[in-house]
Scaffold this motif. Structure first.
Motif, short mmCIF file in Angstrom:
data_model
loop_
_atom_site.label_atom_id
_atom_site.label_comp_id
_atom_site.label_asym_id
_atom_site.label_seq_id
_atom_site.Cartn_x
_atom_site.Cartn_y
_atom_site.Cartn_z
N LEU B 97 0.66 -1.19 0.10
CA LEU B 97 0.57 -0.35 -0.18
C LEU B 97 1.14 0.97 0.03
CD1 LEU B 97 -2.91 -0.63 2.24
CD2 LEU B 97 -2.74 -1.06 -0.17
N ASP B 98 2.33 1.04 0.28
CA ASP B 98 3.19 2.21 0.56
C ASP B 98 3.82 2.38 -1.20
OD1 ASP B 98 2.32 3.42 2.24
OD2 ASP B 98 3.61 2.10 3.91
N ASP B 99 3.61 0.92 -1.93
CA ASP B 99 3.83 1.74 -3.70
C ASP B 99 3.45 2.45 -4.01
OD1 ASP B 99 5.01 -1.39 -5.15
OD2 ASP B 99 4.74 1.19 -6.23
N ARG B 100 5.22 3.03 -4.57
CA ARG B 100 5.29 4.82 -4.88
C ARG B 100 3.95 4.49 -6.64
NH1 ARG B 100 9.35 1.35 -6.83
NH2 ARG B 100 10.08 1.37 -9.05
N SER B 108 -4.02 -3.80 -4.94
CA SER B 108 -3.60 -4.28 -3.14
C SER B 108 -4.80 -3.76 -2.82
CB SER B 108 -1.44 -3.61 -2.45
OG SER B 108 -1.47 -3.62 -3.69
N MET B 109 -5.15 -2.94 -2.92
CA MET B 109 -6.64 -2.49 -1.90
C MET B 109 -7.18 -3.79 -2.42
SD MET B 109 -6.69 -0.93 0.79
CE MET B 109 -8.96 -1.14 1.39
N VAL B 110 -7.91 -3.95 -3.69
CA VAL B 110 -9.37 -4.48 -4.44
C VAL B 110 -8.39 -5.72 -3.66
CG1 VAL B 110 -10.09 -5.28 -6.04
CG2 VAL B 110 -9.39 -2.75 -6.24
N SER B 111 -7.26 -6.46 -3.67
CA SER B 111 -6.80 -7.42 -3.32
C SER B 111 -7.69 -8.23 -1.99
CB SER B 111 -5.70 -8.21 -4.01
OG SER B 111 -5.97 -8.06 -4.94
N LEU B 112 -6.91 -6.53 -1.39
CA LEU B 112 -7.39 -6.53 0.41
C LEU B 112 -9.08 -6.66 1.00
CD1 LEU B 112 -4.88 -4.46 1.76
CD2 LEU B 112 -5.01 -7.21 2.25
N SER B 113 -9.19 -6.04 0.42
CA SER B 113 -11.00 -6.20 0.13
C SER B 113 -11.58 -7.42 0.29
CB SER B 113 -11.89 -5.73 -1.27
OG SER B 113 -11.00 -3.72 -0.01
N GLU B 114 -10.81 -8.03 -1.46
CA GLU B 114 -11.20 -9.39 -1.54
C GLU B 114 -11.52 -10.60 -0.29
OE1 GLU B 114 -9.69 -10.77 -5.48
OE2 GLU B 114 -10.81 -12.15 -5.38
N HIS B 115 -10.05 -10.12 0.34
CA HIS B 115 -9.78 -11.47 1.75
C HIS B 115 -10.59 -10.73 2.48
CE1 HIS B 115 -5.19 -11.36 1.04
NE2 HIS B 115 -5.92 -11.93 -0.25
#
Lengths: 335, 532
Positions: B97-100, B108-115
């Protein structure tokens, strides 16, 4: 000259349609109502309707946004032998709301006669990909009718089969054309409608030009029945104008090396084959108890399924489904 | 020839030595099976799906790609990790989530939501706080995802606990706060006025979960929001600040908003906030002048519920609105029921609606009209209801009348006795029990010979209860009827008369020992202590 003549013929046709509608209204036993009444089949009148507000809400929106006038109170019938079906030209059936799709010979004959006499049947949830199973809250753009519908219509029209509707079919552009823009969504012009990957997929593959996966049957050269994945979930509005219920999106996303990575990535579930628009088959990889993970396309491309939810997704989906639903009913009215 | 044989033998022998072919095929072995079972011995090319890696290997490779890969690889890895819920994947995704690149952060955020949506939330408070901190991300899609996820982040983020700290060289356990971290609290307050409407709407919806109050100034601005979704959500959130003058001014302004849905929402809000300030009631009063009949009706019925008298012209508009309504939508249902709050003024509205095209509407209208006006006292009020074409309406009215009407007169019976509807005639037959004698004499016989057995049975029961002169003869004859339901009604009436009735039954038994009702009569007589 010929153009004027065509216009005149069209107007006469429309007038005759309305005249028939008015006659039908006058012959029915109920008291006078304005507008065309849409029938809705509920085999079990006391059964649970998944989207009870959907059809009345869509008819109300149609009355507000188009020249058509529909009675917003659908006429419920529980049997196809009900004589009232011959008094109303549009029959809406949400296949998921029915206890089953088994009908008596008399009912099938009545439906055949209804369609031959000019009736239009809309089979909502008449398309349903096998991997969805009993999950009623999902739709998937498969390009063939669900097996129960196929079996049912083979009894009604043994000589006919459902044929996919071309993306250029009039049904998709009879009133609304294309996908909803910011103004249609009632959002600021500068606001992002959808996440970028979602918007690209929607515009190019999911609902290009506001189309969707529909199959239909022609009777006497007229499209008399269409089946689609469930659309009613996108028609409901509450009293304040908010869309209900929330809808989420499943989209396909690609990324660098997915063709290699997804082929080798860990996977323990089952696979399902689903017919595509081009007649080829996608192989859906699905983990037990979870939503499908990824897809192997016949071109050899591998893509991952991603799920998006939220206000903007839901509003967009509702707007699309409502426009599509209105196009179907308006097409039915004019054809 | 001998040389040829020699070379062939030598060739086979060499092949055998290097192991390319078996010395001889096994007996009865199918050559097709051979190629499948022993592929290494085959010269044919057979395609086989590549062996999939284990889940751990897949995750580890994705983690490496996510950390060290090029942009495309990082995005792909973030998307793939969404399919493998668990602490390994989650921690990598949270790190990304800190990627440039915004693309990686979005993925990453969409994948976390999926979890989370698949039922695998992250429980570690610090990790969840890290996710929530992305509510301040520069990318709007990331902020939208985070704000949508707030309800699922609340539980681990707002959880209290204990932490081990070292004080003066001693390890001490001390409780940690169950509230939002101060920087996240400030972030949430800023997010109320985020530049994106979806983020604003989500934060407005979920701020109470986070125990972050909505400042009146922010609310005031949000009530002027151009986005309809934000505006409607803000209207849902005014209760805490309802008594603030600036909020009341905004509500008053919104009561004239161009959007009908917003005005309907204002009616809702004004009703709920009436307890905080009297101005809300005056807003409701002004809204009874609204150009939209539905808004007018909603405002008027809410005022009526507060006990206010409604202007006759407004009542007329409500009546016309309901008369023109097609079917029973939720709004129409609300207004229809709420008309009762107008008391005697509502009677006329209900009376008009008994002519409505919708049978459901007529049903409610008849029930309410009869109840509010005590309409059962005068048969002229309800006779038209029993002539309604819809059985549901008639049955509802009959249920309302049952037990309330007293002594049907001859005129009432006469006007309904030839009704084509069985349910109406059955009701009349039941009502004979306390009808005027003159009416019974005039029409009792008509009902006694009705074509429907249930009507006849009800008539017999009523006549049996009245015990008018000649009733025993009627019962005696009825015992000989072909219909069991008639025989049963006559038997019940005779059983209730212990002297003459019992003897009629005994006589019937002696003459018809094998009839369908006889065994039942025998049992009932024995139960009454009479030997049949």
């Amino acid at each position: 000259m010929s153009k004027n003549f065509t216009t005149l013929l069209f107007l006469l046709f429309v007038f005759s349609m309305f005249e028939n509608v008015i006659k039908a209204q006058s012959t029915r036993p109920s008291r006078s109502e304005d507008g065309l009444r849409v029938m809705q089949l509920m085999k079990n009148p006391n059964g649970v309707r998944r989207y009870p507000d959907a059809l009345p809400s869509l008819l109300r929106i149609m009355n507000e946004q188009t020249w058509a006038k529909f009675d917003t109170d659908p006429l419920f019938i529980s049997e196809l032998t009900d004589e009232r079906i011959f008094e109303n030209p549009i029959l809406y059936i949400n296949c998921d709301d029915q206890t089953n799709l088994e009908f008596s010979t008399e009912e099938n004959q009545a439906l055949r006669r209804y369609m031959e006499l000019g009736g239009f049947v809309y089979l909502d949830a008449g398309i349903k990909a096998s991997f969805l199973g009993a999950d009623l809250g999902h739709s998937y753009a498969a390009w063939e009718e669900r097996p129960e519908v196929k079996e049912w219509f083979q009894e009604i029209f043994p000589e006919k089969a459902f044929i996919p509707l071309d993306r250029s079919h009039d049904l998709f552009r009879i009133f609304f054309r294309g996908l909803p823009k910011n103004a249609d969504l009632q959002i600021e012009a500068s606001q992002k409608r959808l996440p970028e990957t979602v918007l690209t997929f929607v515009e190019q593959e999911k609902w290009p030009q506001g189309t969707y996966s529909f199959v239909g049957i022609k009777v006497k050269g007229r499209l008399a029945c269409v089946a689609s994945p469930i659309c009613a979930m996108g028609w409901g509005r509450d009293e304040f104008g908010n869309w209900i219920p929330p809808i989420s999106f499943r989209i396909r996303e690609s990324a660098e090396n997915f063709d290699e990575n997804l082929k080798l990535a860990s996977f323990t579930g089952g696979t399902f084959e689903v017919i595509r628009e081009d007649g080829l088959k996608d192989i859906i990889y699905s983990e037990p108890g979870q939503r499908p993970a990824w897809v192997q396309e016949p071109t050899g491309r591998w893509r991952i399924f991603k799920y998006y939810s939220g206000e903007e997704i839901s509003n967009y989906a509702h707007s699309f489904y409502a426009r599509l639903g209105m196009n179907v009913f308006l097409y039915a009215l004019l054809n | 020839m001998r040389k040829i044989c020699y070379y062939c033998f030598l060739g086979h022998w060499l092949n055998f030595l290097v192991g390319q072919i078996p010395m001889a095929p096994p007996p009865l072995l199918n050559p097709i099976q051979l190629s499948e079972n022993n592929v290494t011995d085959s010269n044919e090319t057979v395609s086989h799906p590549p062996k999939r890696s284990s889940q751990l290997e897949t995750i580890q490779k994705a983690q490496i790609d996510l950390r060290h890969g090029e942009l495309g690889q990082r995005v792909g890895a973030a998307k793939l990790l969404g399919k493998y819920a668990g602490s390994l994947s989650s921690s990598s995704l949270i790190g990304a989530l800190d990627d440039r690149s915004a693309l990686v952060r979005r993925a990453s955020m969409v994948s976390l939501s999926e979890h989370f949506l698949n039922g695998y939330p992250v429980y570690d408070k610090s990790l969840v706080e890290k996710i929530f901190s992305k509510l301040g991300d520069s990318d709007v899609e990331v902020r939208r995802e985070v704000s949508t996820l707030i309800p699922r982040l609340v539980s681990p983020m707002m959880r209290g606990g204990v932490e081990r700290v070292v004080i003066n060289g001693r390890s001490v356990l001390r409780p940690t706060s169950a509230s939002l971290r101060p920087d996240l609290y400030a972030l949430t307050q800023r997010a109320f006025l985020d530049e994106d409407a979806i983020v604003r709407q989500n934060v407005l919806k979920y701020h109470s979960y986070l125990r972050v109050p909505l400042p009146p100034l922010s609310l005031s601005k949000l009530l002027r929001d151009q986005d309809r979704g934000v505006l409607l959500t803000a209207l849902d959130r005014i209760s805490m600040n309802a008594s603030q003058p600036r909020i009341m001014d905004e509500i008053e302004r919104l009561s004239r908003h161009e959007d009908r849905g917003v005005r309907l929402k204002v009616v809702d809000v004004a009703r709920d906030c009436n307890r905080y300030h009297t101005k809300y009631r005056s807003i409701l009063r002004s809204m009874t002048e609204d150009p939209d009949a539905e808004v007018t009706s909603m405002a008027a019925v809410e005022l009526a519920r507060f006990g206010e008298k409604i202007n006759p012209s407004v009542i007329e508009r409500i009546k016309n609105y309901l008369l023109s309504a097609k079917g029973m939508s939720s709004q129409v249902t609300t207004i229809l029921y709420a008309v009762s709050a107008m008391g005697s003024d509502g009677i006329g509205v209900y009376k008009s609606l008994t002519e409505h095209g919708s049978s459901r509407m007529r049903t409610i209208a008849w029930q309410r009209f009869l109840s509010l006006s005590s309409g059962w006292e005068n048969s002229q009020n309800w006779i038209p209801a029993l002539r309604d074409r819809d059985e549901g309406v008639r049955k509802a009215v009959v249920n309302t009348l049952r037990g309330r009407i007293k002594g049907l007169d001859r005129a009432t019976l006469g006007s309904l006795v030839e009704s084509p509807n069985e349910d109406v005639r059955k009701f009349l037959a039941e009502s004979l029990i306390d009808a005027e004698q003159e009416a019974v004499e005039a029409y009792g016989f008509d009902l006694l010979i009705d074509e429907e057995s249930h009507v006849r049975a009800s008539t017999i029961r009523s006549l049996g209860a009245r015990r008018s002169p000649g009733w025993l003869k009627i019962m005696e004859r009825s015992l000989l009827d072909d219909e069991y339901v008639i025989q049963r009604a006559a038997m019940d009436a005779l059983l209730a008369e212990p002297v003459r009735g019992i003897s009629v039954l005994q006589e019937y038994l002696s003459q018809n020992p094998q009839s369908r009702i006889s065994s039942m009569i025998r049992i009932e007589l024995q139960r009454s202590g009479v030997q049949p």
